[in-house]
Design a protein around this motif. Structure first.
Motif, PDB file in Angstrom:
ATOM      1  N   PHE A  62       0.874  -1.180   0.000  1.00 60.68           N
ATOM      2  CA  PHE A  62       0.000   0.000   0.000  1.00 60.68           C
ATOM      3  C   PHE A  62       0.908   1.227   0.000  1.00 60.68           C
ATOM      4  CE2 PHE A  62      -3.792   2.166   2.354  1.00 60.68           C
ATOM      5  CZ  PHE A  62      -4.028   2.936   1.228  1.00 60.68           C
ATOM      6  N   ARG A  63       1.319   1.635  -1.205  1.00 65.48           N
ATOM      7  CA  ARG A  63       2.310   2.692  -1.337  1.00 65.48           C
ATOM      8  C   ARG A  63       1.846   4.021  -0.763  1.00 65.48           C
ATOM      9  NH1 ARG A  63       5.055   2.174  -7.364  1.00 65.48           N
ATOM     10  NH2 ARG A  63       5.889   0.066  -7.135  1.00 65.48           N
ATOM     11  N   ASN A  64       0.535   4.264  -0.762  1.00 62.86           N
ATOM     12  CA  ASN A  64       0.032   5.536  -0.233  1.00 62.86           C
ATOM     13  C   ASN A  64       0.578   5.842   1.152  1.00 62.86           C
ATOM     14  OD1 ASN A  64      -1.906   4.569  -2.279  1.00 62.86           O
ATOM     15  ND2 ASN A  64      -3.041   6.437  -1.782  1.00 62.86           N
ATOM     16  N   ILE A  65       0.761   4.800   1.953  1.00 64.76           N
ATOM     17  CA  ILE A  65       1.177   5.015   3.344  1.00 64.76           C
ATOM     18  C   ILE A  65       2.533   4.393   3.647  1.00 64.76           C
ATOM     19  CG2 ILE A  65      -1.203   5.202   4.155  1.00 64.76           C
ATOM     20  CD1 ILE A  65      -0.963   2.331   5.181  1.00 64.76           C
ATOM     21  N   GLY A  66       3.264   4.006   2.612  1.00 66.00           N
ATOM     22  CA  GLY A  66       4.604   3.461   2.828  1.00 66.00           C
ATOM     23  C   GLY A  66       4.612   2.058   3.384  1.00 66.00           C
ATOM     24  N   LEU A  67       3.643   1.244   2.953  1.00 62.45           N
ATOM     25  CA  LEU A  67       3.551  -0.135   3.436  1.00 62.45           C
ATOM     26  C   LEU A  67       3.830  -1.107   2.288  1.00 62.45           C
ATOM     27  CD1 LEU A  67       2.751  -2.409   5.388  1.00 62.45           C
ATOM     28  CD2 LEU A  67       0.348  -1.923   4.869  1.00 62.45           C
ATOM     29  N   ASP A  68       4.827  -1.962   2.457  1.00 61.37           N
ATOM     30  CA  ASP A  68       5.138  -3.026   1.502  1.00 61.37           C
ATOM     31  C   ASP A  68       5.831  -4.130   2.303  1.00 61.37           C
ATOM     32  OD1 ASP A  68       5.786  -4.702  -0.552  1.00 61.37           O
ATOM     33  OD2 ASP A  68       6.584  -3.141  -1.864  1.00 61.37           O
ATOM     34  N   HIS A  69       5.080  -5.174   2.617  1.00 61.26           N
ATOM     35  CA  HIS A  69       5.618  -6.185   3.526  1.00 61.26           C
ATOM     36  C   HIS A  69       5.187  -7.574   3.081  1.00 61.26           C
ATOM     37  CE1 HIS A  69       7.539  -7.147   7.391  1.00 61.26           C
ATOM     38  NE2 HIS A  69       6.681  -8.160   7.446  1.00 61.26           N
ATOM     39  N   THR A  70       6.065  -8.544   3.311  1.00 59.09           N
ATOM     40  CA  THR A  70       5.790  -9.941   2.992  1.00 59.09           C
ATOM     41  C   THR A  70       5.925 -10.772   4.263  1.00 59.09           C
ATOM     42  OG1 THR A  70       6.569  -9.707   0.708  1.00 59.09           O
ATOM     43  CG2 THR A  70       6.502 -11.931   1.641  1.00 59.09           C
ATOM     44  N   GLN A 110       3.311  -5.391  13.731  1.00 54.30           N
ATOM     45  CA  GLN A 110       4.335  -4.475  14.215  1.00 54.30           C
ATOM     46  C   GLN A 110       5.638  -4.572  13.419  1.00 54.30           C
ATOM     47  OE1 GLN A 110       4.241  -2.174  16.516  1.00 54.30           O
ATOM     48  NE2 GLN A 110       2.354  -2.550  17.664  1.00 54.30           N
ATOM     49  N   ALA A 111       5.753  -5.587  12.591  1.00 46.27           N
ATOM     50  CA  ALA A 111       6.991  -5.779  11.837  1.00 46.27           C
ATOM     51  C   ALA A 111       7.068  -4.919  10.575  1.00 46.27           C
ATOM     52  CB  ALA A 111       7.138  -7.254  11.455  1.00 46.27           C
ATOM     53  N   VAL A 112       5.991  -4.222  10.221  1.00 39.68           N
ATOM     54  CA  VAL A 112       5.951  -3.530   8.930  1.00 39.68           C
ATOM     55  C   VAL A 112       6.557  -2.129   9.012  1.00 39.68           C
ATOM     56  CG1 VAL A 112       3.835  -4.792   8.389  1.00 39.68           C
ATOM     57  CG2 VAL A 112       3.672  -2.449   9.230  1.00 39.68           C
ATOM     58  N   SER A 113       6.990  -1.640   7.837  1.00 45.89           N
ATOM     59  CA  SER A 113       7.375  -0.232   7.620  1.00 45.89           C
ATOM     60  C   SER A 113       8.380   0.277   8.647  1.00 45.89           C
ATOM     61  CB  SER A 113       6.124   0.658   7.629  1.00 45.89           C
ATOM     62  OG  SER A 113       5.194   0.238   6.666  1.00 45.89           O
ATOM     63  N   LYS A 114       9.355  -0.551   8.974  1.00 44.91           N
ATOM     64  CA  LYS A 114      10.347  -0.128   9.968  1.00 44.91           C
ATOM     65  C   LYS A 114      11.308   0.926   9.434  1.00 44.91           C
ATOM     66  CE  LYS A 114      10.247  -4.090  13.051  1.00 44.91           C
ATOM     67  NZ  LYS A 114      11.023  -5.129  13.781  1.00 44.91           N
ATOM     68  N   ASN A 115      11.251   1.179   8.140  1.00 47.02           N
ATOM     69  CA  ASN A 115      12.077   2.232   7.564  1.00 47.02           C
ATOM     70  C   ASN A 115      11.479   3.617   7.785  1.00 47.02           C
ATOM     71  OD1 ASN A 115       9.971   1.307   5.764  1.00 47.02           O
ATOM     72  ND2 ASN A 115      10.816   2.710   4.222  1.00 47.02           N
ATOM     73  N   LEU A 116      10.225   3.683   8.233  1.00 48.68           N
ATOM     74  CA  LEU A 116       9.554   4.966   8.452  1.00 48.68           C
ATOM     75  C   LEU A 116       9.811   5.474   9.867  1.00 48.68           C
ATOM     76  CD1 LEU A 116       6.035   4.333   6.850  1.00 48.68           C
ATOM     77  CD2 LEU A 116       7.999   5.487   5.814  1.00 48.68           C
ATOM     78  N   PRO A 117       9.748   6.799  10.059  1.00 47.91           N
ATOM     79  CA  PRO A 117       9.800   7.331  11.424  1.00 47.91           C
ATOM     80  C   PRO A 117       8.650   6.761  12.244  1.00 47.91           C
ATOM     81  CG  PRO A 117      10.042   9.087   9.801  1.00 47.91           C
ATOM     82  CD  PRO A 117       9.661   7.854   9.043  1.00 47.91           C
ATOM     83  N   GLN A 122       2.150   4.298  12.413  1.00 43.82           N
ATOM     84  CA  GLN A 122       0.892   3.866  13.010  1.00 43.82           C
ATOM     85  C   GLN A 122      -0.133   3.443  11.973  1.00 43.82           C
ATOM     86  OE1 GLN A 122       0.800   3.243  16.294  1.00 43.82           O
ATOM     87  NE2 GLN A 122       2.946   3.843  16.001  1.00 43.82           N
ATOM     88  N   ASN A 123      -0.277   4.208  10.898  1.00 47.40           N
ATOM     89  CA  ASN A 123      -1.234   3.813   9.855  1.00 47.40           C
ATOM     90  C   ASN A 123      -0.849   2.493   9.188  1.00 47.40           C
ATOM     91  OD1 ASN A 123      -3.332   5.590  10.006  1.00 47.40           O
ATOM     92  ND2 ASN A 123      -2.573   6.977   8.434  1.00 47.40           N
ATOM     93  N   PRO A 124       0.420   2.300   8.768  1.00 47.76           N
ATOM     94  CA  PRO A 124       0.782   0.990   8.216  1.00 47.76           C
ATOM     95  C   PRO A 124       0.529  -0.166   9.179  1.00 47.76           C
ATOM     96  CG  PRO A 124       2.469   2.609   7.676  1.00 47.76           C
ATOM     97  CD  PRO A 124       1.512   3.277   8.610  1.00 47.76           C
ATOM     98  N   ILE A 125       0.804   0.044  10.457  1.00 45.54           N
ATOM     99  CA  ILE A 125       0.576  -1.028  11.426  1.00 45.54           C
ATOM    100  C   ILE A 125      -0.910  -1.344  11.528  1.00 45.54           C
ATOM    101  CG2 ILE A 125       0.661  -1.591  13.888  1.00 45.54           C
ATOM    102  CD1 ILE A 125       3.354  -0.077  13.983  1.00 45.54           C
ATOM    103  N   ARG A 126      -1.760  -0.317  11.545  1.00 44.13           N
ATOM    104  CA  ARG A 126      -3.206  -0.549  11.630  1.00 44.13           C
ATOM    105  C   ARG A 126      -3.715  -1.279  10.395  1.00 44.13           C
ATOM    106  NH1 ARG A 126      -3.296   5.083  13.433  1.00 44.13           N
ATOM    107  NH2 ARG A 126      -3.549   5.163  15.696  1.00 44.13           N
ATOM    108  N   PHE A 127      -3.254  -0.849   9.207  1.00 39.77           N
ATOM    109  CA  PHE A 127      -3.685  -1.520   7.990  1.00 39.77           C
ATOM    110  C   PHE A 127      -3.218  -2.977   7.984  1.00 39.77           C
ATOM    111  CE2 PHE A 127      -4.695   2.596   6.112  1.00 39.77           C
ATOM    112  CZ  PHE A 127      -5.748   2.270   5.278  1.00 39.77           C
TER     113      PHE A 127
END
Length: 458
Positions: A62-70, A110-117, A122-127
């Motif tokens: 979900f690029r809108n919020i900086g989420l890309d996780h496998t 909680q493992a997602v988007s660790k490259n973000l501040p 919070q939004n990537p984690i919720r999604f």
């Protein structure tokens, strides 16, 4: 472009609209007064592409919020979700979260988007939590790992319910479960996701259990959830008036970029209600009457479609209610300086009527400006108004009330030669219009084009 999906599991795309609260306010519902919500033409999209069985992972992008996780499928908490006491299916009647299941997915989310501040994670984690909760509830560990690519024209953190729009499996109830993963205390409107899924308008109120809702302007039987919601057990229940098609009206949504309510604003609003309880109760009651009057007007939508004086009268009546709604919100201290500027610019241009949407904005501050445009406003006037908004640092969305509900494209996703839209093409598309053009190119072929659950003109 080469074919990217498996022959036995072709790629498919799903889409759903957002929705906006036009009349009413969060605390109005708590006090038994109605709120009115309608769909808007901003949409969310999900492209699902299967992978070979040998790939034991699932990807969410979900690029809108900086989420890309496998995630590895085999490491997800299937045993917890599939325990006999917990197991759910797509047809299960659900309207609540299971806290044990939510706790089980949170370490993986909680493992997602660790490259973000940290403040932007919070939004990537919720999604991710909402996605995993639904994936594990509705899927099986033997399922080949799909790739879920999401994109949305619905601004996040705007209260336009992009979160619910993204959760469109088992449309009504499972979308509400997905919304619960985002909001600890979801609004009563969140329980009415048939508004978005069906592309409709609806009015909701909360009443004491067992008490018939009064003043239902539709005079049609109301429907209540079959089970009480979780998280906040209450003697109250939400009552949804039957949903109807909203007339197609052009509006502007104006993001003033006003920060959400601060603790100080919340305290001031609470203090006002405590000190002026009788007066504020009357204002809440007046807001309920405004919502009901607007609902009645929208139910007789024919006036908006007829040319001449009938249309002008319909717009003037609805516009007056829009203005009154904002005046009542302002009296409660729920507006903000940015919204005052929106109103000044709209009035100066003579372009229409405006109110604060109050979407997701608790206790004042935040919220979008909702501008109902006059049907005869010229494009020159509108262009100047949008320029004025942008000069103030505001962001403007030109949208329609009323939109198609949930739609799906299963085969022939677009392209002049019948190629599919692959993940890269989907995520790199400039905007919603480009996606729609690609899908439209597929219409006429076997399985091509959107198949809507409910169309806006039904």
């Amino acid at each position: 472009m080469s074919k990217v999906s498996l022959p036995t599991a072709p790629a498919f795309m799903v889409s759903a609209p957002g929705r906006v609260i036009v009349f009413g306010e969060r605390d109005v519902v708590v006090l038994g007064e109605p709120r009115l919500a309608v769909v808007i033409s901003l949409r969310s999209y999900v492209l699902v592409t299967a992978q070979p069985k040998s790939r034991r992972n699932v990807t969410l992008s979900f690029r809108n919020i900086g989420l890309d996780h496998t995630w590895s499928i085999d490491t997800l908490p299937w045993s917890t979700f599939h325990h006999p006491s917990k197991r759910k299916f797509y047809y299960s009647a659900v309207d609540s979260l299971d806290q044990e299941l939510l706790d089980a997915v949170m370490p993986h989310a909680q493992a997602v988007s660790k490259n973000l501040p940290e403040e932007k994670r919070q939004n990537p984690i919720r999604f991710a939590a909402a996605f995993l909760y639904l994936f594990l509830s509705l899927g099986f560990p033997q399922t080949p790992g799909p790739v879920y690519s999401l994109r949305s024209d619905i601004p996040t953190n705007a209260g336009l319910r992009g979160s619910a729009s993204m959760c469109i499996e088992r449309v009504h109830q499972w979308a509400y479960v997905g919304a619960l993963c985002f909001h600890d205390r979801p609004t009563e409107i969140d329980k009415t996701l048939r508004i978005s899924s069906g592309g409709k308008a609806g009015m909701v109120r909360r009443t004491a259990t067992g008490r018939d809702p009064s003043r239902d302007p539709s005079r049609a039987p109301s429907r209540a959830p079959s089970r009480a919601p979780s998280r906040a057990p209450s003697r109250n229940s939400s009552i949804l008036s039957p949903t109807y098609r909203c007339p197609k009206l052009r509006v502007l949504l104006v993001d003033t970029r006003q920060p959400r309510a601060t603790a100080e604003q919340l305290a001031k609003a609470k203090q006002l209600r405590q000190q002026q309880h009788e007066a504020t109760s009357l204002i809440f009651s007046a807001m309920g009457r405004v919502s009901e009057s607007a609902w009645k007007l929208l139910l007789t939508a024919g006036g908006f479609r007829r040319p001449g004086q009938d249309a002008r009268d319909a717009f003037e009546s609805l516009g007056a209610l829009v203005r009154m709604n904002h005046g009542l919100l302002d009296a409660l201290g729920l507006s903000h300086p940015g919204m005052l500027r929106v109103r000044e610019l709209v009035d100066r241009a003579g372009a229409g009527w405006c109110t604060l949407t109050r979407n997701g904005s608790r206790g004042g501050g935040g919220g979008y400006g909702f501008v109902l445009l006059r049907p005869d406003v010229s494009e020159d006037v509108l262009g100047q108004l949008e320029w004025d908004f942008e000069a103030e640092g505001f962001q403007v969305y030109d949208v329609d009330l009323s939109a198609e509900g949930v739609g799906v494209v299963r085969n022939g996703l677009g392209g002049e030669s019948g190629e599919e839209i692959d993940r890269e093409t989907f995520e790199d598309a400039e905007d919603e219009e480009e996606i729609e053009e690609r899908v439209s190119a597929g219409e006429g072929r076997d399985g091509g084009g959107w198949r809507f659950w409910m169309r806006a003109d039904d």
